[in-house]
Design an enzyme around this catalytic site. Sequence first.
Site, short mmCIF file in Angstrom:
data_model
loop_
_atom_site.label_atom_id
_atom_site.label_comp_id
_atom_site.label_asym_id
_atom_site.label_seq_id
_atom_site.Cartn_x
_atom_site.Cartn_y
_atom_site.Cartn_z
N GLU A 176 -11.55 -5.10 -1.35
CA GLU A 176 -10.86 -5.98 -0.39
C GLU A 176 -11.69 -6.21 0.88
OE1 GLU A 176 -6.38 -5.34 -0.28
OE2 GLU A 176 -7.07 -3.44 -1.09
N ARG B 152 4.16 -2.90 5.21
CA ARG B 152 4.77 -4.08 4.59
C ARG B 152 5.15 -3.74 3.16
NH1 ARG B 152 0.83 -7.61 2.97
NH2 ARG B 152 1.64 -7.45 0.85
N ASP C 145 6.70 -5.00 -0.64
CA ASP C 145 6.84 -6.16 -1.53
C ASP C 145 7.97 -5.88 -2.51
OD1 ASP C 145 4.67 -7.34 -0.26
OD2 ASP C 145 3.23 -6.47 -1.65
N ASN D 30 2.39 -1.43 1.54
CA ASN D 30 1.03 -1.51 2.08
C ASN D 30 1.03 -0.91 3.48
OD1 ASN D 30 -0.43 -3.46 0.06
ND2 ASN D 30 1.59 -4.33 0.43
N TYR E 151 -4.63 -15.65 -0.17
CA TYR E 151 -5.68 -15.84 0.83
C TYR E 151 -6.34 -17.21 0.86
CZ TYR E 151 -5.19 -10.81 0.91
OH TYR E 151 -4.66 -9.55 1.00
N SER F 62 -4.21 -6.44 -2.71
CA SER F 62 -4.51 -7.88 -2.71
C SER F 62 -4.42 -8.51 -4.10
CB SER F 62 -5.91 -8.14 -2.11
OG SER F 62 -5.93 -7.79 -0.75
N GLU G 170 5.76 -2.21 -4.11
CA GLU G 170 4.80 -1.34 -3.45
C GLU G 170 4.95 -1.44 -1.94
OE1 GLU G 170 0.59 -2.75 -3.24
OE2 GLU G 170 1.27 -4.25 -4.68
#
Length: 313
Positions: free
Chosen positions: A25, A258, A260, A275, A219, A153, A273
């Site tokens: 990443e 964060r 998800d 982050n 992205y 990512s 998950e």
Amino acid sequence: MSLHSTLDPKAFGRVAVLFGGKSAEREVSLKSGNAVLSALQAGGVDAFGIDVGDDFLQRLNREKIDRAFIVLHGRGGEDGSMQGLLECAGIPYTGSGILASALAMDKLRTKQVWHSLGLPTPRHAVLTSRADCEAAATELGFPLIVKPAHEGSSIGMAKVESVEALIAAWQDAARYDSQVLVEQWIAGPEYTIAVLRGEVLPPIGLGTPHTFYDYDAKYLADDTQYRIPSGLSAEKEAELKELTARACEAVGTQGWARADVMQDASGQFWLLEVNTVPGMTDHSLVPMAARAAGLDFQQLVLAILADSVEARG
């Protein structure tokens, strides 16, 4: 705890923004790190950047660093190793500590913790061989999603609908990680929910014409839709925020994070998950959620940095 930092920017001392690194990443981290560095400097903080490479220990010894703002995504920065190094060096840092960082980076063990607490997360299996792929197909059914257990990512992820595709996706994901996870596919909308200084920010509903919210959608693409408000009823949004708070508490996150989450056709939420060093690029979700909560990007980075003072200062 207030989302806004009330500290004088000079009170942070000399701040090293750690970004880049050597994980898969890296490119995202470079963008995130430069955005954070610019915002801190514009906010009056004495900040400078370090692209974390082989000379990092020498830089750590050579530079005067009062605290570190970690914007390293993935292994070597988000997995507890950098956190442990900074603790040994006596340098306060942003975000979660060693245990939560290591746990959240391991998708499999995060799921095991959530399962043990009765928190909803999709059924899964671990793939290490063709036989594992065949067994998972029988046990879980199709479609399935394959993901490396320690990457972020959406790197190395794939949706599959047959045993042959599952074996190919496992072999591809194994290039990134010796441990590969396969999960039941949850058909329905995806939400991402940021937590900042103990407060759950407004959830964001995600929409993409891609098969799922992959690296390109995250992205690069301009056709990804971000819904704030999320489109959920007040009752379901409150349920989602409470689930996120419980999920982050179970992992032990600090400062910011964060989560998800997917929602199936019956309205049930499923945790994917957490982050612990989310993206901070112009396409990133935490800055978007912060704006909905009344914080601009500069206020957001100052709030994250302020938490490093109160948590471990």
